[in-house]
Design a protein around this motif. Sequence first.
Motif, mmCIF file in Angstrom:
data_model
loop_
_atom_site.group_PDB
_atom_site.id
_atom_site.type_symbol
_atom_site.label_atom_id
_atom_site.label_comp_id
_atom_site.label_asym_id
_atom_site.label_seq_id
_atom_site.Cartn_x
_atom_site.Cartn_y
_atom_site.Cartn_z
ATOM 1 N N ALA A 52 -6.280 -2.476 -2.991
ATOM 2 C CA ALA A 52 -6.860 -1.183 -3.184
ATOM 3 C C ALA A 52 -6.886 -0.500 -1.474
ATOM 4 O O ALA A 52 -7.238 -1.577 -0.706
ATOM 5 C CB ALA A 52 -7.600 -1.321 -3.387
ATOM 6 N N VAL A 53 -6.248 0.775 -1.110
ATOM 7 C CA VAL A 53 -6.900 1.205 -0.123
ATOM 8 C C VAL A 53 -7.888 1.485 0.388
ATOM 9 O O VAL A 53 -8.729 1.712 2.058
ATOM 10 C CB VAL A 53 -5.870 2.278 -0.236
ATOM 11 N N GLN A 284 -1.190 4.459 -2.373
ATOM 12 C CA GLN A 284 -1.783 3.354 -3.610
ATOM 13 C C GLN A 284 -0.694 3.889 -4.197
ATOM 14 O O GLN A 284 -0.424 2.408 -5.481
ATOM 15 C CB GLN A 284 -2.621 3.515 -4.350
#
Length: 372
Positions: A52-53, A284
């Motif tokens: 995940a970012v 993403q």
Amino acid sequence: MLDSVAVGVSGAQFADLLERHRIDFSAGVPCSLIEDLIATLETHPRIPYVPAVREDVAVGLAAGAWLAGRRPAVLMQNSGLGTSLNALASLSLMYGLPALLLVTWRGYQGNDAPEHILMGEISPKLLTLCGIPHRVLAAESLEADLAWAVAEMEQRLQPVALLVPPGVVEMGRVHARAADRPASLDESAAPSLPAALPEPTISRLAALGAALKPLGREPLVHANGYICRESFSLGDRSQNFYMIGSMGLASAIGLGLVLARPRGHAVVFDGDGNLLMNLGILAQVGARRPAKLVHCVFDNEVYGSTGNQASPSHQVRLDRLAAAAGYRTAALGSEGPHFMLVKVTREEAEAPRIPFTPAAIRDRFRASILAG
């Protein structure tokens, strides 16, 4: 500094225990304390790992995965508790969405780099303050601690945390998978964008009505604010997930849905302010390229719920950002991911608040997905 010395369980052993307890989806932001576990999950055939970012995005991904029938884990460093606090409070805890939080404990016992000391001291207190049950993980009690955490999160319908001190999981034994070289973008499939956008003439309410017409049983995640309320006023459906809090995370939930059930569509009704608060989601989505995600952004260039303060979308073309990240044009019947920018006026309709409790929104939405 923390030494990469293997003194605990291996990443493979940890992953095996997660699978034994039916964890079948994971998302997170890396920490060296669990680098071997993450490296194992990156190639695990039954526990997909989504990098995940941000940590709050990982919480949103896990929410979407659970709503789609998965049992998710979220991996983060304890510094990420600060980043994900609002997502945990106004999404996971408010709606009652189970997730196993594996939180590495940097700053443990005051031994670490300066930037970790304060968070190391307050991490257990933060979890207690949020009402998140937690234990400190130990290698010798790993299986018992996992069994407790999974049972608690399912019984309570909420996140449960395991704090992971240094040395519990081996470090430096498993090499992370080399990042896949991204496939070159097919320029012919990239959306052709106009040089300039015309002034909007349609209200958001009218645009929402038009966007709702082609939907069948596709799950639809709404951003919080007037998008929820106006859409509800046009007609309710069990496939609608109405976001009440956690501004910016509707797109992460939608992405979690399609990653957890790749054969099914998911639609996100987003706003310019919501998207700008979580702009990393474009990268993403572009990296994952989910073929059946449709992301509609209704852009009135203001924060309408708080008094029509200007948003940066007045100067920044959100459709160009999405195209650069790898989105395609919007159409339910073709391969995505799709992005549709809908420029609307600042007019707001008189619309009621969503009358359902968060638990009711959760239960009927999840039931509609699991029913197919």
